[in-house]
Design a protein around this motif. Structure first.
Motif, PDB file in Angstrom:
ATOM      1  N   GLU A  65      40.391  12.630  -5.173  1.00 12.16           N
ATOM      2  CA  GLU A  65      41.313  12.917  -6.282  1.00 12.16           C
ATOM      3  C   GLU A  65      42.303  11.788  -6.520  1.00 12.16           C
ATOM      4  N   ASN A  66      42.777  11.175  -5.465  1.00 11.54           N
ATOM      5  CA  ASN A  66      43.787  10.130  -5.604  1.00 11.54           C
ATOM      6  C   ASN A  66      43.199   8.776  -6.005  1.00 11.54           C
ATOM      7  N   GLU A  67      41.881   8.718  -6.150  1.00  5.71           N
ATOM      8  CA  GLU A  67      41.227   7.460  -6.494  1.00  5.71           C
ATOM      9  C   GLU A  67      40.813   7.394  -7.956  1.00  5.71           C
ATOM     10  N   VAL A  68      41.064   8.463  -8.712  1.00  5.57           N
ATOM     11  CA  VAL A  68      40.735   8.474 -10.134  1.00  5.57           C
ATOM     12  C   VAL A  68      41.991   8.855 -10.919  1.00  5.57           C
ATOM     13  N   PHE A  69      41.994   8.538 -12.228  1.00  6.27           N
ATOM     14  CA  PHE A  69      43.146   8.904 -13.050  1.00  6.27           C
ATOM     15  C   PHE A  69      43.024  10.368 -13.447  1.00  6.27           C
ATOM     16  N   VAL A  70      44.030  11.138 -13.085  1.00 13.34           N
ATOM     17  CA  VAL A  70      44.102  12.551 -13.454  1.00 13.34           C
ATOM     18  C   VAL A  70      45.392  12.757 -14.229  1.00 13.34           C
ATOM     19  N   ASP A  71      45.268  13.216 -15.472  1.00 11.96           N
ATOM     20  CA  ASP A  71      46.454  13.501 -16.271  1.00 11.96           C
ATOM     21  C   ASP A  71      46.936  14.903 -15.941  1.00 11.96           C
ATOM     22  N   HIS A  72      48.258  15.070 -15.948  1.00 13.76           N
ATOM     23  CA  HIS A  72      48.795  16.399 -15.664  1.00 13.76           C
ATOM     24  C   HIS A  72      49.114  17.117 -16.960  1.00 13.76           C
ATOM     25  N   ALA A  73      49.631  18.308 -16.850  1.00  8.96           N
ATOM     26  CA  ALA A  73      49.700  19.248 -17.966  1.00  8.96           C
ATOM     27  C   ALA A  73      50.387  18.677 -19.196  1.00  8.96           C
ATOM     28  N   LEU A  74      49.873  19.084 -20.356  1.00 12.13           N
ATOM     29  CA  LEU A  74      50.478  18.864 -21.662  1.00 12.13           C
ATOM     30  C   LEU A  74      50.556  17.419 -22.122  1.00 12.13           C
ATOM     31  N   PRO A  75      49.472  16.658 -22.011  1.00 13.14           N
ATOM     32  CA  PRO A  75      49.462  15.342 -22.655  1.00 13.14           C
ATOM     33  C   PRO A  75      49.548  15.524 -24.167  1.00 13.14           C
ATOM     34  N   ASP A  76      50.021  14.492 -24.865  1.00 11.97           N
ATOM     35  CA  ASP A  76      50.171  14.559 -26.323  1.00 11.97           C
ATOM     36  C   ASP A  76      48.835  14.224 -26.973  1.00 11.97           C
ATOM     37  N   VAL A  77      47.919  15.175 -26.878  1.00  9.28           N
ATOM     38  CA  VAL A  77      46.529  14.960 -27.276  1.00  9.28           C
ATOM     39  C   VAL A  77      46.389  14.585 -28.745  1.00  9.28           C
ATOM     40  N   LEU A  78      47.211  15.151 -29.600  1.00 13.57           N
ATOM     41  CA  LEU A  78      47.096  14.899 -31.037  1.00 13.57           C
ATOM     42  C   LEU A  78      48.065  13.825 -31.524  1.00 13.57           C
ATOM     43  N   GLY A  79      48.779  13.203 -30.588  1.00 13.11           N
ATOM     44  CA  GLY A  79      49.749  12.190 -30.959  1.00 13.11           C
ATOM     45  C   GLY A  79      49.581  10.929 -30.137  1.00 13.11           C
ATOM     46  N   ALA A  80      50.554  10.649 -29.295  1.00 12.66           N
ATOM     47  CA  ALA A  80      50.595   9.388 -28.565  1.00 12.66           C
ATOM     48  C   ALA A  80      49.392   9.174 -27.655  1.00 12.66           C
ATOM     49  N   ASP A  81      48.805  10.255 -27.142  1.00 13.74           N
ATOM     50  CA  ASP A  81      47.694  10.133 -26.195  1.00 13.74           C
ATOM     51  C   ASP A  81      46.324  10.329 -26.842  1.00 13.74           C
ATOM     52  N   ARG A  82      46.266  10.374 -28.156  1.00 11.59           N
ATOM     53  CA  ARG A  82      45.026  10.712 -28.850  1.00 11.59           C
ATOM     54  C   ARG A  82      43.872   9.779 -28.480  1.00 11.59           C
ATOM     55  N   ASP A  83      44.131   8.485 -28.420  1.00  9.44           N
ATOM     56  CA  ASP A  83      43.060   7.519 -28.142  1.00  9.44           C
ATOM     57  C   ASP A  83      42.435   7.724 -26.774  1.00  9.44           C
ATOM     58  N   ARG A  84      43.197   8.306 -25.842  1.00  9.20           N
ATOM     59  CA  ARG A  84      42.666   8.528 -24.497  1.00  9.20           C
ATOM     60  C   ARG A  84      41.648   9.658 -24.476  1.00  9.20           C
ATOM     61  N   TYR A  85      41.690  10.539 -25.472  1.00  6.53           N
ATOM     62  CA  TYR A  85      40.884  11.751 -25.424  1.00  6.53           C
ATOM     63  C   TYR A  85      39.844  11.865 -26.532  1.00  6.53           C
ATOM     64  N   GLY A 100      36.802  11.641 -28.708  1.00  5.92           N
ATOM     65  CA  GLY A 100      35.463  11.121 -28.473  1.00  5.92           C
ATOM     66  C   GLY A 100      35.067  11.066 -27.013  1.00  5.92           C
ATOM     67  N   LYS A 101      35.916  11.541 -26.125  1.00  8.10           N
ATOM     68  CA  LYS A 101      35.634  11.527 -24.689  1.00  8.10           C
ATOM     69  C   LYS A 101      35.249  12.934 -24.222  1.00  8.10           C
ATOM     70  N   ARG A 102      34.526  12.979 -23.114  1.00  6.40           N
ATOM     71  CA  ARG A 102      34.235  14.254 -22.458  1.00  6.40           C
ATOM     72  C   ARG A 102      35.442  14.615 -21.587  1.00  6.40           C
ATOM     73  N   VAL A 103      36.052  15.764 -21.855  1.00  2.72           N
ATOM     74  CA  VAL A 103      37.302  16.107 -21.189  1.00  2.72           C
ATOM     75  C   VAL A 103      37.145  17.398 -20.395  1.00  2.72           C
ATOM     76  N   LEU A 104      37.634  17.373 -19.171  1.00  5.80           N
ATOM     77  CA  LEU A 104      37.691  18.560 -18.321  1.00  5.80           C
ATOM     78  C   LEU A 104      39.139  18.981 -18.164  1.00  5.80           C
ATOM     79  N   VAL A 105      39.433  20.242 -18.461  1.00  8.01           N
ATOM     80  CA  VAL A 105      40.753  20.820 -18.226  1.00  8.01           C
ATOM     81  C   VAL A 105      40.613  21.857 -17.116  1.00  8.01           C
TER      82      VAL A 105
END
Length: 471
Positions: free
Chosen positions: A192-212, A214-219
């Motif tokens: 777990e500590n060797e990969v990037f894990v985002d924690h709750a409530l990223p700004d999916v529709l705003g500032a963080d949109r490019d990160r998500y 078109g990507k496969r996302v697991l919540v």
């Protein structure tokens, strides 16, 4: 000392005095130190100010309500009537402030701009920004020493080495900076500590949109923070979404729907269920995260149940909405009596136990339930609840009202604790629909309802495998 609207600021320690000399000074001449300038910390300041008790607020961030600002893009699902402390309202209105619409569901940013920032401004330099607390102790006393301990002032050491004294501590530092791990057993998943894990409530529709997009996302997570993120992700095109929970079904997350006393909270589960049933969101139940591997195809997340059954999902991004836990390390030299399960005080634990209570059934509680064997130290707000997800902002406001009364010597008021929570049916049944008609679905979330709301644990209360309980 320097003056402000509400008294003098905290006194920095005279380093030339011996610990014994400093400890013998009358502690009543010292301020109460409030840790954290979020909603509950500033409410504590308001109650202390009304009672003429000197105080200083220490905020680790470079602005008030730093943790709230992290989810400023998200609407809460409890209206302003539950989000504004009574003492804070009185002080603000005396200064000419006009309260927001009581039925409005604010975003985190609106909560700061329209309420918390104006409140902090009233206190002037009594709110110290960039003042991260590193440790708390008793001046001249480690945790073992007893004789004379209660007469010694508290010692607060900041990250920059500055030391201050206080007559009492109100710790409203929250839990937002100590999220739970992704691993299902309370331990980090392997890798777990060797990969990037985002924690709750990223700004999916705003500032963080490019990160998500078109990507496969697991919540991962079964709370309202997970639901909020899932609904935002569902608005992104060409973004496959997988939702993993430990439970055998998602009934708890879906909640009460139209029967919910907070309409926006009920709408959250209703909309999520639609996306799952339509196949827009793939739901994996009985998922116990055990290992995370980086492969050529993406990040491989492996579940292993207690019986040994495994299932695997490969994704590009992981959002861990597994809740938060309190960090009591700054108070390790104080004498705390913590419940072994929740990490709250022992007296509070049965009142907030998520196996018996929802947020709306938690009984009123105050200084008596929050007291530790270390007189004068009180953890309040979401931190006081430990790992229970049953916290509401209104609960925190009543806590600090009671504590401030006790510190002012008004024990009758301190013991007279009362609470009016949303589950009692005081919310308007058409609140969510009315707000949508006024502003439209915020943050781009459609469906004729307000934006996906954040549980007003604001600074992050843990749940069985997700964000917080309530609004």
């Amino acid at each position: 000392m320097s003056d402000s609207c509400c008294g003098t600021v905290a006194v920095e320690i005279d380093q030339s005095a011996t610990p014994q000399q400093a400890a013998s000074e009358p502690t009543n001449d010292l301020p109460v130190v409030v840790i954290g300038a979020g909603p509950v910390g500033l409410a504590a300041a308001a109650h202390l100010a009304e009672r003429g008790v000197d105080f200083t607020v220490l905020e680790a961030g470079d602005r008030v309500a730093t943790s709230v600002a992290q989810w400023g893009h998200v609407r809460v699902f409890s209206p302003y009537r539950y989000n504004i402390d009574a003492a804070a309202r009185r002080l603000l209105e005396a200064d000419g402030w006009s309260a927001p619409d009581a039925d409005w569901l604010p975003t985190g940013a609106e909560l700061i701009d329209d309420y918390l920032a104006p409140l902090a401004k009233l206190f002037g330099d009594k709110v110290r920004l960039g003042a991260k607390v590193r440790a708390i102790s008793r001046l001249g006393y480690d945790r073992v020493r007893t004789a004379g301990r209660d007469q010694a002032p508290f010692l607060i050491r900041l990250a920059d080495g500055t030391e201050l004294q206080a007559r009492a501590i109100i710790d409203a530092s929250g839990t937002y900076t100590s999220p739970n791990v992704l691993g299902a057993s309370g331990l980090p998943a392997h890798g777990e500590n060797e990969v990037f894990v985002d924690h709750a409530l990223p700004d999916v529709l705003g500032a963080d949109r490019d990160r998500y997009e078109g990507k496969r996302v697991l919540v991962v997570g079964a709370g309202h923070s997970a639901a909020t993120t899932l609904l935002a992700l569902a608005e992104l095109e060409n973004t496959p979404i997988t939702w993993a929970i430990r439970s055998g079904d998602a009934t708890r997350t879906y909640g009460g729907g139209e029967a919910d006393a907070l309409p926006a909270r009920g709408a959250l589960g209703t909309r999520l269920r639609v996306h799952v049933e339509s196949g827009r969101i793939q739901l994996l139940t009985g998922f116990f995260t055990h290992r995370v591997n980086t492969t050529d195809q993406g990040v491989e997340v492996i579940s292993r149940t207690p019986s040994g059954h495994e299932q695997t999902v490969t994704v590009d991004r992981i959002v861990s909405a597994t809740g938060y836990r309190p960090d009591h390390s700054i108070a390790s030299e104080l004498r705390l009596d913590l419940d072994p399960v929740l990490g709250s005080t022992r007296a509070l634990a049965p009142l907030i136990d998520p196996n018996r209570h929802s947020c709306g059934t938690v009984p009123a509680h105050g200084v008596d339930e929050l007291a530790h064997p270390e007189p004068g130290y009180y953890a309040v707000g979401v931190k006081s609840y430990g790992r229970a997800p049953t916290f509401l902002m209104a609960t925190g406001y009543e806590q600090v009202r009671s504590v401030a009364a006790a510190l002012a010597g008004d024990w009758q008021a301190a013991h007279d604790v009362q609470l009016d929570l949303p589950e009692t049916g005081v919310c308007s049944s058409n609140l969510a629909e009315a707000q949508e008609q006024r502003v439209g679905p915020a943050t781009g979330i459609s469906g004729g309802l307000p934006a996906a709301p954040l549980p007003l644990t604001t600074v992050g209360a843990p749940a069985e495998s997700g964000g917080g309980c309530c609004g």
